[in-house]
Design an enzyme around this catalytic site. Structure first.
Site, mmCIF file in Angstrom:
data_model
loop_
_atom_site.group_PDB
_atom_site.id
_atom_site.type_symbol
_atom_site.label_atom_id
_atom_site.label_comp_id
_atom_site.label_asym_id
_atom_site.label_seq_id
_atom_site.Cartn_x
_atom_site.Cartn_y
_atom_site.Cartn_z
ATOM 1 N N GLN B 131 41.870 -16.028 46.868
ATOM 2 C CA GLN B 131 40.936 -15.238 46.067
ATOM 3 C C GLN B 131 40.504 -16.040 44.809
ATOM 4 O O GLN B 131 41.340 -16.299 44.016
ATOM 5 C CB GLN B 131 41.606 -13.852 45.814
ATOM 6 C CG GLN B 131 40.678 -12.886 45.266
ATOM 7 C CD GLN B 131 41.226 -11.718 44.673
ATOM 8 O OE1 GLN B 131 42.448 -11.633 44.122
ATOM 9 N NE2 GLN B 131 40.842 -10.542 44.809
ATOM 10 N N GLY B 132 39.225 -16.225 44.668
ATOM 11 C CA GLY B 132 38.648 -16.863 43.715
ATOM 12 C C GLY B 132 37.895 -15.698 42.798
ATOM 13 O O GLY B 132 36.582 -15.815 42.635
ATOM 14 N N SER B 134 39.463 -14.178 39.114
ATOM 15 C CA SER B 134 39.677 -14.310 37.882
ATOM 16 C C SER B 134 39.639 -15.505 37.334
ATOM 17 O O SER B 134 39.516 -16.732 37.998
ATOM 18 C CB SER B 134 41.505 -14.280 37.497
ATOM 19 O OG SER B 134 41.827 -12.804 38.031
ATOM 20 N N GLU B 254 43.035 -3.334 47.946
ATOM 21 C CA GLU B 254 44.230 -4.209 47.132
ATOM 22 C C GLU B 254 45.131 -3.237 46.488
ATOM 23 O O GLU B 254 46.117 -3.346 46.548
ATOM 24 C CB GLU B 254 43.309 -5.202 46.174
ATOM 25 C CG GLU B 254 44.321 -6.221 45.575
ATOM 26 C CD GLU B 254 43.608 -7.048 44.592
ATOM 27 O OE1 GLU B 254 44.040 -8.109 44.334
ATOM 28 O OE2 GLU B 254 42.629 -6.730 44.296
ATOM 29 N N ASN B 375 47.895 -2.363 35.088
ATOM 30 C CA ASN B 375 48.071 -0.799 35.272
ATOM 31 C C ASN B 375 47.386 -0.055 34.132
ATOM 32 O O ASN B 375 47.075 1.056 34.246
ATOM 33 C CB ASN B 375 49.703 -0.596 35.317
ATOM 34 C CG ASN B 375 50.149 -0.841 36.454
ATOM 35 O OD1 ASN B 375 49.705 -1.549 37.369
ATOM 36 N ND2 ASN B 375 51.232 -0.516 36.688
ATOM 37 N N GLU B 376 47.126 -1.014 33.198
ATOM 38 C CA GLU B 376 46.210 -0.286 31.985
ATOM 39 C C GLU B 376 44.854 -0.128 32.457
ATOM 40 O O GLU B 376 44.221 1.015 32.241
ATOM 41 C CB GLU B 376 46.244 -1.083 30.643
ATOM 42 C CG GLU B 376 47.416 -1.293 30.068
ATOM 43 C CD GLU B 376 48.660 -1.964 30.703
ATOM 44 O OE1 GLU B 376 48.315 -2.803 31.274
ATOM 45 O OE2 GLU B 376 49.670 -1.555 30.547
#
Lengths: 357, 392
Positions: B131-132, B134, B254, B375-376
């Protein structure tokens, strides 16, 4: 595999929800609290109150809808519903903080007494809403003790691992009298008005040990469902408040710190609710793990409701910490129910035992 | 409500369990019982061999159509397969970022030609997808992507850098988001591209995660030319400038049930209960008496995830897609994973400091609240889209 309620179950839930929204708003819950200051001079029930007759009217309305006989077999005049059919109704009574012994009388005593052949002839009255029964699980505190016609003790004390249900008489009074059983004036939840049971006399047993065990699990399930309902109520109340209340020029609910509190509250309810519904299915089908599942439901619902209560209070700020505002009615009920019918820790112990550890 | 498995589902489960048990044993024996982490070069090769074994027998992607290497299993059968896979100690799927994160988008947005080419080669492990998304300056704030794709005759010129690319050093292809409209801002003007990693001008550098494995990579694009025909059916997924919408379609996979199914956590919870029994049998005096309560709590939390998933699958099967509540699901399993492993480490006592499955698992679990959207961010999404709190 199909983990959802059917249309009839949801329709009955909606009907009870609508009825309670109309007949059991916060001012009716508050009306069930004692008037004026308590024996310590504390003002615990201040705020808009409904006329006292409205408290009884809710119960009558539920009887008219058949709800009070939901778990009583049809042969005894009830609807003969299973736990899966009624668990959502119990959740709604929690949402409304219904000021009546619903779990004790309706979820537990009705089917228990009917199974035992209705020894005291109380079942028709339960179904009609004219008789109420207090059930005392594990301890000697009679919730709603002020308004019960009969007390049933549910415990494992004198017979080891087997549960027993005993009908008892005496030991309760309707006011403070020196030398007689103590009326608890300053209860956490004024509507529950618990009494301590002392010097009672056993009138007779009630059903088999299996009946008694099932009765206890039904009580734990009904209370767990009410806790989920109370959690939903407190979360709804708080979402509404923080969306309106403005500080720093914006709704406080737009602040991340507040959002994260309430996301945590929603998180716990999202995962406690399916545990409660599964326990209903396990009890309804007589699954071998029914007792374990009822305990898991009660443990998770107790912890969830407590956490939601804390988050709700924190996000309200000072307004939530008053007796005029409604939150405390639900917060205190949740705290009382978190320990009634076995605390989270008591039930985790039962789960651990069921897991073989 | 019916919480029993049908005869068909039970038969499917039994068939999967029998096959997995025999073939997992054979795979481990072939490697002398020495299975390395799939996030190292040598271990990745071992795991790829396992992926091929799964594929050849039709167990790599059970829920996919048979044409692409699956067995058209229902979601219920898929859940049962996952339960058995983890119960029997199946290894992490090194192809997971392709089969769980890219494939749902290919099914939804891909042309028939793209589907026919990409999906079977992904399922077999012939092509390994990373996965590209970030970038050094686009993490939680994914919409601030700056890697560029410039349209020229016959293809695209790629410039920029991706990072935190899981197993990038061992993969052959990357699915990524690139800013294709230089005038665009935020989530506009992005294109979802399918990129072979062997193009000139692409450099992949692996680096160590917290657990020491080379599980991360950064990917540099220095004027790399991506021809339109690098893949049959083209390299754009879902239309130029439509990248954000296409990407968001995979995020719910995801966060939700496909990437981290309950079977994984229920299996870990069962192993935790087993560990408690072992420790108690070995030396009752050495076991912290409060741990029994915590073990029961962890077991319930894993079980609650399973039950919540049964609700979700019931709704999905009835045609109601999962919504923002997948954010709550992601918080639940990621925090549960840490709690499960912490409880196990406490049971092990001082010896937990030594390298072992639980300490390795704990180090991996620590990443859960960070990857797949912190999680934020999930709490923000849940508060706004589940509870309806004001965005600002």
């Amino acid at each position: 595999m199909h983990f959802a309620f059917d249309d009839d179950q949801l329709a009955f839930r909606d009907a009870v929800r609508d009825l309670l929204a109309k007949e059991c708003p916060p001012e009716v819950v508050r009306a069930a609290w004692p008037e004026g200051p308590d024996e310590h001079g504390a003002r615990k029930g201040d705020g808009a109150r409904a006329d006292p007759p409205r408290i009884e009217r809710v119960w009558v309305a539920l009887a008219e809808m058949g709800v009070l006989g939901m778990a009583v077999p049809q042969a005894h005049g009830g609807l003969g519903l299973t736990e899966v059919d009624w668990v959502l109704l119990a959740e709604e009574t929690g949402f409304a903080a219904l000021p009546h012994p619903f779990v004790e009388t309706v979820c537990v005593a009705g089917p228990l007494l009917a199974a035992a052949g209705d020894p005291d002839g109380l079942v028709p009255g339960i179904v009609a809403g004219t008789a109420t029964v207090g059930v005392v699980p594990l301890d000697d505190l009679v919730a709603w003790g002020d308004r019960v016609d009969r007390v049933v003790l549910l415990d494992q004390r004198t017979s080891g691992r087997h549960w027993q249900a005993r009908r008892v008489e005496g030991g309760l009074t309707r006011g403070p009298k020196p030398g007689t059983p103590r009326r608890i004036e300053a209860a956490l939840d004024g509507a529950r008005a618990p009494l301590v049971l002392q010097q009672w006399k056993e009138v007779g047993r009630c059903g088999t040990p299996d009946d008694a065990a099932l009765a206890f699990d039904r009580g734990a399930l009904g209370t767990a469902a009410q806790l989920v309902g109370l959690g939903r109520r407190m979360l709804d109340l708080t979402v509404g408040y923080v969306s309106e209340r403005r500080q720093f020029g914006v709704p406080v609910g737009s602040q991340q710190a507040v959002k994260h509190h309430l996301a945590d509250a929603a998180l716990q309810l999202t995962f406690a609710a399916p545990a409660v519904y599964r326990a209903a299915w396990s009890l309804a089908t007589g699954a071998p793990e029914a007792a374990r599942d009822a305990s898991m439901a009660k443990a998770m619902a107790s912890d969830a409701a407590r956490l939601v209560g804390r988050k709700a209070l924190q996000c309200h700020g000072a307004i939530g910490y008053t007796v005029e505002y409604d939150l405390h009615l639900y917060l205190k009920r949740a705290e009382a129910l978190a320990r009634a019918w076995g605390s989270a820790g008591w039930h985790r112990n039962r789960v651990a035992t069921a897991l073989g550890i | 409500m019916d919480l029993t498995w049908s005869a068909d589902e039970e038969a499917f489960r039994a068939e999967a369990a029998a096959w997995l048990e025999a073939n997992l044993r054979a795979w481990r024996e072939r490697h002398g019982g020495r299975i390395l982490s799939g996030d190292t070069a040598e271990g990745f090769a071992q795991h790829l061999e396992w992926e091929r074994t799964l594929f050849d027998a039709g167990w790599a992607v059970v829920s996919w159509p048979e044409a692409y290497g699956g067995r058209a299993a229902s979601l219920w059968q898929w859940l049962a397969f996952e339960e058995e896979y983890h119960r029997l100690g199946g290894p992490p799927r090194v192809t997971q970022n392709g089969i769980f994160l890219l494939a749902p988008s290919i099914f939804e947005f891909g042309t028939p030609e793209q589907q026919d080419h990409v999906l079977p080669r992904m399922a077999s492990g012939d092509d390994r997808w990373c996965q590209g998304w970030s970038e050094p300056n686009a993490g939680s704030d994914l919409a601030s992507i700056t890697s560029k794709a410039t349209r020229i005759d016959g293809g695209w010129i790629l410039d920029g850098q991706k990072t935190w690319t899981t197993r990038g050093a061992f993969c052959t292809h990357l699915f990524g988001l690139f800013r294709s409209d230089p005038e665009s801002q935020r989530h506009h003007g992005l294109t979802y591209l399918l990129v072979p990693l062997d193009l000139d001008g692409i450099t992949v550098r692996g680096f160590g995660r917290l657990d020491g494995d080379e599980g991360f990579a950064e990917v540099f694009f220095d004027g790399a030319f991506l021809p339109d025909d690098a893949l049959p059916g083209g390299v754009v997924l879902g239309g130029e400038q439509q990248g954000w919408a296409v990407a968001m379609a995979t995020t719910s996979s995801e966060r939700g049930l496909t990437l981290r199914s309950p079977g994984r956590f229920c299996a870990t919870a069962d192993r935790l209960v087993g560990l408690y029994r072992e420790r108690l049998a070995a030396d009752p005096e050495a076991v912290d008496p409060t741990l029994r309560d915590r073990v029961a709590q962890r077991w319930m939390e894993a079980e609650a995830y399973r039950l919540q998933t049964l609700q979700t699958v019931t709704r999905t099967v009835a045609g109601q897609p999962a919504g923002a509540e997948t954010s709550l699901v992601k918080i639940w399993w990621s925090e549960l994973d840490i709690a499960l492993h912490e409880t196990a480490l406490d049971l092990l006592g001082p010896e937990a400091e030594l390298e072992g499955a639980w300490s390795k698992g704990w180090q991996f679990a620590l990443s859960g609240p960070i990857y797949a959207g912190t999680n934020e961010i999930q709490r923000n999404i849940a508060a706004e889209r589940v509870l309806g709190l004001p965005r600002k």
